[in-house]
Write an enzyme that holds these catalytic residues in place. Structure first.
Site, PDB file in Angstrom:
ATOM      1  N   LYS A 111      25.343   4.275  26.424  1.00 32.24           N
ATOM      2  CA  LYS A 111      23.764   4.722  26.013  1.00 32.24           C
ATOM      3  C   LYS A 111      23.498   4.334  27.496  1.00 32.24           C
ATOM      4  O   LYS A 111      22.081   5.516  27.612  1.00 32.24           O
ATOM      5  CB  LYS A 111      23.615   3.710  25.886  1.00 32.24           C
ATOM      6  CG  LYS A 111      23.051   3.855  23.970  1.00 32.24           C
ATOM      7  CD  LYS A 111      22.142   3.099  22.999  1.00 32.24           C
ATOM      8  CE  LYS A 111      22.388   3.658  21.375  1.00 32.24           C
ATOM      9  NZ  LYS A 111      21.674   2.546  20.860  1.00 32.24           N
ATOM     10  N   LYS A 194      30.662  12.730  17.364  1.00 28.65           N
ATOM     11  CA  LYS A 194      29.974  12.350  16.034  1.00 28.65           C
ATOM     12  C   LYS A 194      28.633  12.399  15.680  1.00 28.65           C
ATOM     13  O   LYS A 194      27.581  13.194  16.678  1.00 28.65           O
ATOM     14  CB  LYS A 194      29.968  10.534  15.912  1.00 28.65           C
ATOM     15  CG  LYS A 194      29.785  10.100  14.773  1.00 28.65           C
ATOM     16  CD  LYS A 194      29.390   8.342  16.111  1.00 28.65           C
ATOM     17  CE  LYS A 194      28.073   8.497  15.335  1.00 28.65           C
ATOM     18  NZ  LYS A 194      27.855   6.570  15.725  1.00 28.65           N
ATOM     19  N   LYS A 197      21.528  11.950  14.748  1.00 29.13           N
ATOM     20  CA  LYS A 197      20.054  12.323  14.664  1.00 29.13           C
ATOM     21  C   LYS A 197      19.501  12.649  15.819  1.00 29.13           C
ATOM     22  O   LYS A 197      18.621  13.345  16.174  1.00 29.13           O
ATOM     23  CB  LYS A 197      19.228  10.613  13.960  1.00 29.13           C
ATOM     24  CG  LYS A 197      18.323  11.026  13.120  1.00 29.13           C
ATOM     25  CD  LYS A 197      18.137  12.884  12.641  1.00 29.13           C
ATOM     26  CE  LYS A 197      16.199  13.138  12.648  1.00 29.13           C
ATOM     27  NZ  LYS A 197      15.644  12.397  12.460  1.00 29.13           N
TER      28      LYS A 197
END
Ligand code: TRP
Length: 327
Positions: A111, A194, A197
């Protein structure tokens, strides 16, 4: 009686990956264990959120918890920000974990790389410690989560062990319980990533997805070179992913599914898969909208669940403070 505890961040609309990998399994031990489920909304603010949207998603998630089968009479359902003990224990545990340990968390590394220096917030770095606090406050034995949370669970265990060694038995050592199939549903457009969204819309199916869109997305999903419906994660990752989705929604084993589709090709398999997902999701959606409509009822669930949780959490926090010499 053992305690089962888990939660899902309200930071985006949920996908079938979140459902099959985690939520779907949460009601199984209701009545057999002490079951506690929560909405980690304080975790969501580690990346910038629109306040109105965050509030809405918190209610959405509580409604989904009830939709998938959690019964507020049998499970404690709480919202993290309603139980201040989570934040307080997090601060204490911050002093039992090192910068080095947190720097090795792959979720943080991914991230922070994506977000750049502006997004490298202290809260994002500290995320796993708040998560450890969530779990350790309730003496959780089992934490049912998707594969991506395994490393965070290991850190929670390390922190608990360290604290127990210093001050005597205080925390239960939690264990991640990860389902054999469905724990890591991959993107429909790329089976090496993976399902998320934040990727291209063709890669994911939301729990709230419409029937037409589900059919379109499954039709477009990538497949592998030969035309056989066989589960082989390495050799045929795309079809294996679709088989896992089929297994998750039909509650059948992979070998039963393989047998059913012997001699049939991708077209037929995908068409059946699409109808299965449409049927299951439209049932869930109908239930969800009924529950979501009643915000007064949701407020009651949140308030009474959070009050029950606070009693348990405050008791643990008191014990911890006593042990380390905080008044
Ligand atoms: N990190 C989890 C997620 O991304 C959410 C979470 C926060 C959690 N605290 C937890 C899950 C404690 C299980 C237990 O969805």
């Amino acid at each position: 009686m053992k305690t089962v505890f888990s939660g899902l961040k309200p930071s985006g609309d949920m996908t079938i990956g979140n459902y099959l990998g985690a939520m779907k399994n949460w009601p199984y031990q209701q009545g057999l264990a002490r079951t506690i489920f929560f909405v980690p909304n304080a975790h969501a603010i580690t990346v910038r959120q629109d306040p109105t949207e965050l509030k809405k998603r918190t209610y959405d998630l509580v409604a989904w918890l009830i939709t998938v089968g959690l019964d507020p009479k049998k499970s404690i359902i709480l919202v993290q920000s309603k139980v201040p003990a989570h934040a307080e224990l997090c601060w204490i545990l911050d002093n039992y974990v090192t910068m080095g340990e947190l720097s090795r968390m792959t979720e943080y590394k991914d991230k922070s790389q994506k977000l750049g220096p502006e997004g490298q917030l202290v809260g994002l770095f500290n995320y796993p410690v708040l998560m450890a606090a969530d779990i350790l406050l309730y003496d959780a034995n089992e934490v049912p989560v998707g594969e991506d949370q395994r490393q965070h669970l290991e850190l929670a265990r390390t922190i608990a062990e360290r604290f127990n060694r210093l001050y005597g038995n205080t925390f239960v050592l939690p264990k991640a319980t990860i389902p054999k199939t469905g724990a890591r549903i991959m993107g429909l457009d790329d089976p090496t990533k993976k399902m998320s969204k934040s990727d291209h819309p063709d890669s994911f199916i939301m729990l709230a997805e419409t029937a037409d869109s589900i059919r379109k997305k499954i039709k477009r999903a990538v497949t592998d070179s030969d035309n056989r419906i066989i589960y082989d994660k390495k050799g045929k990752p795309a079809v294996s992913n679709l088989i896992e989705i089929y297994a998750g929604f039909s509650d059948e084993t992979i070998s039963v599914i393989e047998k059913r589709f012997v001699g049939k090709g991708y077209g037929e398999f995908k068409a059946e898969l699409a109808e299965l997902v449409v049927e299951k999701l439209s049932q869930l959606q109908a239930e969800f909208y009924k529950i979501r409509d009643n915000e007064a009822m949701l407020d009651k669930v949140i308030d009474s669940g959070s009050a029950k949780a606070a009693e348990i959490a405050n008791e643990k926090l008191r014990e911890v403070k006593e042990k380390i010499g905080l008044l």
